[in-house]
Enzyme design. Structure first.
Site, mmCIF file in Angstrom:
data_model
loop_
_atom_site.group_PDB
_atom_site.id
_atom_site.type_symbol
_atom_site.label_atom_id
_atom_site.label_comp_id
_atom_site.label_asym_id
_atom_site.label_seq_id
_atom_site.Cartn_x
_atom_site.Cartn_y
_atom_site.Cartn_z
ATOM 1 N N HIS A 1 -3.119 2.619 -0.734
ATOM 2 C CA HIS A 1 -3.969 2.190 -1.850
ATOM 3 C C HIS A 1 -3.087 1.986 -3.081
ATOM 4 O O HIS A 1 -2.398 2.911 -3.503
ATOM 5 C CB HIS A 1 -5.025 3.267 -2.125
ATOM 6 N N HIS B 1 -2.575 0.330 -7.174
ATOM 7 C CA HIS B 1 -3.148 -0.184 -8.416
ATOM 8 C C HIS B 1 -2.275 -1.354 -8.881
ATOM 9 O O HIS B 1 -2.028 -1.498 -10.073
ATOM 10 C CB HIS B 1 -3.190 0.917 -9.472
ATOM 11 N N GLU C 1 1.845 -19.643 3.839
ATOM 12 C CA GLU C 1 2.619 -19.083 4.952
ATOM 13 C C GLU C 1 2.424 -17.565 5.090
ATOM 14 O O GLU C 1 2.310 -17.030 6.191
ATOM 15 C CB GLU C 1 4.111 -19.418 4.744
ATOM 16 N N HIS D 1 -9.547 -2.684 -10.352
ATOM 17 C CA HIS D 1 -8.984 -1.419 -9.910
ATOM 18 C C HIS D 1 -7.729 -1.636 -9.039
ATOM 19 O O HIS D 1 -6.627 -1.372 -9.494
ATOM 20 C CB HIS D 1 -10.093 -0.642 -9.166
HETATM 21 ZN ZN ZN Z 1 -7.367 3.977 -7.187
#
Ligand code: ZN
Length: 297
Positions: free
Chosen positions: A156, A158, A189, A239
């Site tokens: 994850h 940012h 691509e 986010h």
């Molecule tokens: Zn986050």
């Protein structure tokens, strides 16, 4: 006042434990397989990998990766995180989920800071570093691992490009305002790098709305992962992005490719090009062919 311990060449001892246990160039994609070709085995041990050794490798790998992602600007200000899962989901070798903790500077994170959980989200090993809290994004790892059973790593970030890519619809001439729940990209691509797609596929990345706490993203995350069976990523508006793969290398390759595509989408928009539109020449060829077909009918 206590001063940090210094090395002989005057460097501060930031990383006290097995941070660079094995270089990331080693074949860790097979970590957790328990086969004779397993990553730890291939690194020289030869025997069946014991859980503690494997956990040590995974945790230090996470420290290394987070440092790399921080350097890319993807995990600034304690933001972002990652998880790796090992095991086979059976009694002999149950799944173990490793998760980065809450509120830690990712460039300084070490293996000792990582949480270890089972698939019921129980913490089975606290980090060695005292006082760390479980991250609110831990919930999201489990949503992804349950809905994508082959996924073994979730990252994850940012990243600024991921965040800005969720706002591309703001400038729509149609007057739509942050209404679109999907980002479409085609004919680039690097689409090949995200998995399940070819150069000319229409890549659809679902966008969900942000919430005040990361764990509140879970219901929307669950909905879009089911709605878009080909997707390997979910954007969170204003986010960042969640990306997963069947190994840490695959997740890393994908997130690098996605980030490249997000940057492309933003820059193409500033050039007046829609990243979701089939290139004009192609469109012309198709329409000429259609015209020909119509005439033949
Ligand atoms: Zn986050």
């Amino acid at each position: 006042m206590m001063y940090p311990q210094l090395t002989q060449d005057g460097q501060i001892h930031l990383y006290k434990c097995h941070r660079r246990y094995i270089h990331t160039a080693h074949g860790w994609s097979r970590t957790g397989s328990s086969s004779p070709n397993d990553a730890v085995a291939s690194a020289g041990h030869g025997a069946k990998v014991n859980h503690d050794d494997e956990a040590k490798v995974v945790k230090s790998l996470m420290g290394q990766l987070c440092e790399k992602f921080y350097a890319k600007g993807w995990m600034p200000g304690t933001g972002g995180g990652m998880s790796i899962r090992i095991g086979e989901g059976n009694l002999g070798h149950p799944y173990t989920v490793f998760s980065t903790p809450s509120g830690i500077q990712k460039e300084d994170m070490i293996g000792d800071d990582v949480f270890e959980l089972d698939m019921d989200q129980n913490v089975i090993h606290l980090p060695v570093t005292p006082g760390l809290k479980l991250s609110s994004m831990t919930n999201i790892w489990f949503v992804i691992y349950k809905l994508r059973p082959s996924a073994m790593c979730v990252i994850h970030t940012h990243s600024l490009y991921a965040q800005l890519a969720t706002l591309l619809d703001q400038q729509d001439l149609s007057g739509e305002d942050e209404e679109k729940d999907v980002l479409r990209i085609t004919h680039l691509e690097m689409i090949k790098g995200v998995g399940n797609h070819a150069y000319d596929s229409m890549l659809e990345i679902p966008i969900i709305d942000n919430q005040n706490s990361e764990d509140l993203l879970a219901p929307d995350m669950e909905r879009v992962i089911q709605q878009y069976p080909k997707c390997n990523a979910v954007l969170v508006r204003r986010h960042g992005v969640y990306v997963w793969g069947d190994s840490w290398e695959e997740a890393k390759t994908r997130i690098e490719s996605f980030d490249y595509l997000f940057e492309s989408a933003i820059k193409m928009k500033s050039m007046g090009i829609d990243c979701g539109a089939i290139p004009a020449r192609k469109a012309t060829k198709v329409s000429i062919k259609r015209k020909r077909d119509d005439e033949e009918e």
